[in-house]
Design a protein around this motif. Structure first.
Motif, PDB file in Angstrom:
ATOM      1  N   THR A 214      17.494 -96.252 -13.204  1.00  0.00           N
ATOM      2  CA  THR A 214      16.073 -96.614 -13.227  1.00  0.00           C
ATOM      3  C   THR A 214      15.816 -98.108 -13.060  1.00  0.00           C
ATOM      4  N   GLY A 215      16.818 -98.937 -13.343  1.00  0.00           N
ATOM      5  CA  GLY A 215      16.629-100.382 -13.276  1.00  0.00           C
ATOM      6  C   GLY A 215      15.996-100.963 -14.525  1.00  0.00           C
ATOM      7  N   GLU A 216      15.850-100.150 -15.551  1.00  0.00           N
ATOM      8  CA  GLU A 216      15.251-100.621 -16.797  1.00  0.00           C
ATOM      9  C   GLU A 216      16.222-101.565 -17.509  1.00  0.00           C
ATOM     10  N   LEU A 217      15.710-102.703 -17.973  1.00  0.00           N
ATOM     11  CA  LEU A 217      16.505-103.626 -18.775  1.00  0.00           C
ATOM     12  C   LEU A 217      16.554-103.063 -20.184  1.00  0.00           C
ATOM     13  N   LEU A 218      17.717-102.568 -20.587  1.00  0.00           N
ATOM     14  CA  LEU A 218      17.858-101.881 -21.870  1.00  0.00           C
ATOM     15  C   LEU A 218      18.079-102.849 -23.021  1.00  0.00           C
ATOM     16  N   GLU A 219      18.787-103.928 -22.738  1.00  0.00           N
ATOM     17  CA  GLU A 219      19.102-104.894 -23.786  1.00  0.00           C
ATOM     18  C   GLU A 219      19.525-106.195 -23.136  1.00  0.00           C
ATOM     19  N   VAL A 220      19.174-107.309 -23.768  1.00  0.00           N
ATOM     20  CA  VAL A 220      19.590-108.612 -23.259  1.00  0.00           C
ATOM     21  C   VAL A 220      19.773-109.560 -24.439  1.00  0.00           C
ATOM     22  N   SER A 221      20.768-110.434 -24.320  1.00  0.00           N
ATOM     23  CA  SER A 221      20.977-111.439 -25.370  1.00  0.00           C
ATOM     24  C   SER A 221      21.497-112.721 -24.735  1.00  0.00           C
TER      25      SER A 221
ATOM     26  N   GLU B 178      29.312 -96.877 -20.331  1.00  0.00           N
ATOM     27  CA  GLU B 178      28.650 -95.634 -20.716  1.00  0.00           C
ATOM     28  C   GLU B 178      27.442 -95.844 -21.610  1.00  0.00           C
ATOM     29  N   SER B 179      27.383 -96.992 -22.298  1.00  0.00           N
ATOM     30  CA  SER B 179      26.238 -97.221 -23.188  1.00  0.00           C
ATOM     31  C   SER B 179      26.088 -98.703 -23.478  1.00  0.00           C
ATOM     32  N   ALA B 180      24.877 -99.059 -23.867  1.00  0.00           N
ATOM     33  CA  ALA B 180      24.594-100.411 -24.344  1.00  0.00           C
ATOM     34  C   ALA B 180      24.666-100.361 -25.870  1.00  0.00           C
ATOM     35  N   PRO B 181      25.014-101.467 -26.513  1.00  0.00           N
ATOM     36  CA  PRO B 181      25.212-101.442 -27.964  1.00  0.00           C
ATOM     37  C   PRO B 181      24.049-100.850 -28.774  1.00  0.00           C
ATOM     38  N   ASN B 182      22.822-101.210 -28.476  1.00  0.00           N
ATOM     39  CA  ASN B 182      21.681-100.735 -29.271  1.00  0.00           C
ATOM     40  C   ASN B 182      20.720 -99.881 -28.464  1.00  0.00           C
ATOM     41  N   SER B 183      21.215 -99.252 -27.430  1.00  0.00           N
ATOM     42  CA  SER B 183      20.357 -98.498 -26.517  1.00  0.00           C
ATOM     43  C   SER B 183      20.279 -97.025 -26.887  1.00  0.00           C
ATOM     44  N   THR B 184      19.164 -96.425 -26.521  1.00  0.00           N
ATOM     45  CA  THR B 184      19.002 -94.983 -26.698  1.00  0.00           C
ATOM     46  C   THR B 184      19.080 -94.282 -25.346  1.00  0.00           C
ATOM     47  N   ALA B 185      19.714 -94.912 -24.368  1.00  0.00           N
ATOM     48  CA  ALA B 185      19.837 -94.332 -23.032  1.00  0.00           C
ATOM     49  C   ALA B 185      20.637 -93.035 -23.087  1.00  0.00           C
ATOM     50  N   SER B 186      20.378 -92.181 -22.133  1.00  0.00           N
ATOM     51  CA  SER B 186      21.045 -90.885 -22.033  1.00  0.00           C
ATOM     52  C   SER B 186      22.558 -91.062 -21.887  1.00  0.00           C
ATOM     53  N   ASP B 187      23.310 -90.134 -22.464  1.00  0.00           N
ATOM     54  CA  ASP B 187      24.770 -90.170 -22.357  1.00  0.00           C
ATOM     55  C   ASP B 187      25.243 -89.946 -20.927  1.00  0.00           C
ATOM     56  N   ASP B 188      24.401 -89.303 -20.106  1.00  0.00           N
ATOM     57  CA  ASP B 188      24.763 -89.010 -18.727  1.00  0.00           C
ATOM     58  C   ASP B 188      24.608 -90.230 -17.825  1.00  0.00           C
ATOM     59  N   GLU B 189      23.973 -91.257 -18.321  1.00  0.00           N
ATOM     60  CA  GLU B 189      23.591 -92.400 -17.497  1.00  0.00           C
ATOM     61  C   GLU B 189      24.639 -93.505 -17.546  1.00  0.00           C
ATOM     62  N   GLU B 190      24.960 -94.054 -16.379  1.00  0.00           N
ATOM     63  CA  GLU B 190      25.820 -95.226 -16.339  1.00  0.00           C
ATOM     64  C   GLU B 190      24.938 -96.460 -16.461  1.00  0.00           C
TER      65      GLU B 190
ATOM     66  N   GLU C  97      24.088-111.899 -21.734  1.00  0.00           N
ATOM     67  CA  GLU C  97      24.617-110.541 -21.638  1.00  0.00           C
ATOM     68  C   GLU C  97      23.448-109.575 -21.532  1.00  0.00           C
ATOM     69  N   GLY C  98      23.461-108.765 -20.487  1.00  0.00           N
ATOM     70  CA  GLY C  98      22.376-107.814 -20.295  1.00  0.00           C
ATOM     71  C   GLY C  98      22.892-106.445 -19.911  1.00  0.00           C
ATOM     72  N   TYR C  99      22.103-105.433 -20.224  1.00  0.00           N
ATOM     73  CA  TYR C  99      22.442-104.049 -19.898  1.00  0.00           C
ATOM     74  C   TYR C  99      21.271-103.445 -19.124  1.00  0.00           C
TER      75      TYR C  99
ATOM     76  N   VAL D 215      18.308-108.861 -14.865  1.00  0.00           N
ATOM     77  CA  VAL D 215      18.623-109.628 -16.074  1.00  0.00           C
ATOM     78  C   VAL D 215      18.081-111.051 -15.948  1.00  0.00           C
ATOM     79  N   GLN D 216      18.303-111.693 -14.809  1.00  0.00           N
ATOM     80  CA  GLN D 216      17.871-113.074 -14.621  1.00  0.00           C
ATOM     81  C   GLN D 216      16.353-113.220 -14.604  1.00  0.00           C
ATOM     82  N   ASN D 217      15.631-112.157 -14.279  1.00  0.00           N
ATOM     83  CA  ASN D 217      14.170-112.222 -14.239  1.00  0.00           C
ATOM     84  C   ASN D 217      13.522-112.081 -15.609  1.00  0.00           C
ATOM     85  N   ASN D 218      14.300-111.765 -16.628  1.00  0.00           N
ATOM     86  CA  ASN D 218      13.775-111.698 -17.986  1.00  0.00           C
ATOM     87  C   ASN D 218      13.357-113.103 -18.412  1.00  0.00           C
ATOM     88  N   SER D 219      12.193-113.241 -19.021  1.00  0.00           N
ATOM     89  CA  SER D 219      11.666-114.578 -19.355  1.00  0.00           C
ATOM     90  C   SER D 219      12.558-115.340 -20.333  1.00  0.00           C
TER      91      SER D 219
END
Length: 142
Positions: A115-122, A73-85, A108-110, A45-49
């Motif tokens: 995978t380590g993918e940054l799904l959402e940040v604000s 279980e999910s990020a607010p606007n994410s399409t991540a899998s339901d199985d993924e934490e 706030e970041g998800y 999250v901190q490495n996001n520009s």
């Protein structure tokens, strides 16, 4: 006779190993397995520009800052899998040490725990009263 027993045992061992490998390939890794820990998620999250720019311009006093992490279980606007934490990262800092309700700078970041993918940040500035007491208790918001 002993040689044939050894061959049978080796053959059974090979079949068992092949079955385990086959099952793993078919079923995949354990659902919900984490390869990213909370420290890594905070760093992602901190490495996001955008976050880095907001952080450097608003976060000045470490004693006024709190970092909160939780698995959701999910990020607010994410399409991540339901199985993924997903790691929810909140980094907050008071705008001043004054008494009363003041502005709270929030990042706030998800981050996908697998995978380590940054799904959402604000980034935002909100009144401390908009956060639960337990969320920012260590910053003396309330």
């Amino acid at each position: 006779m002993e040689k044939s027993k050894a061959i049978v045992i080796i053959a059974l061992a090979v079949v068992a190993c092949a079955g385990i490998v086959g099952a793993y390939m078919l079923l995949g890794p354990e659902v919900g397995s984490q390869t990213i820990n909370e420290s890594q998620a905070i760093e992602i999250v901190q490495n996001n520009s955008d976050v880095a720019a907001y952080y450097s311009s608003h976060f000045k006093v470490e004693e006024w800052r709190v970092t909160s992490t939780s698995l959701v279980e999910s990020a607010p606007n994410s399409t991540a899998s339901d199985d993924e934490e997903i790691w929810k990262i909140e980094i907050m800092e008071r705008s001043c040490a004054c008494s009363g309700i003041k502005d709270l700078y929030v990042i706030e970041g998800y981050v996908s725990s697998s995978t380590g993918e940054l799904l959402e940040v604000s980034t935002k500035s909100v009144l401390e009263s908009q956060y639960e007491k337990k969320t920012c208790a260590s910053t003396s918001c309330h």
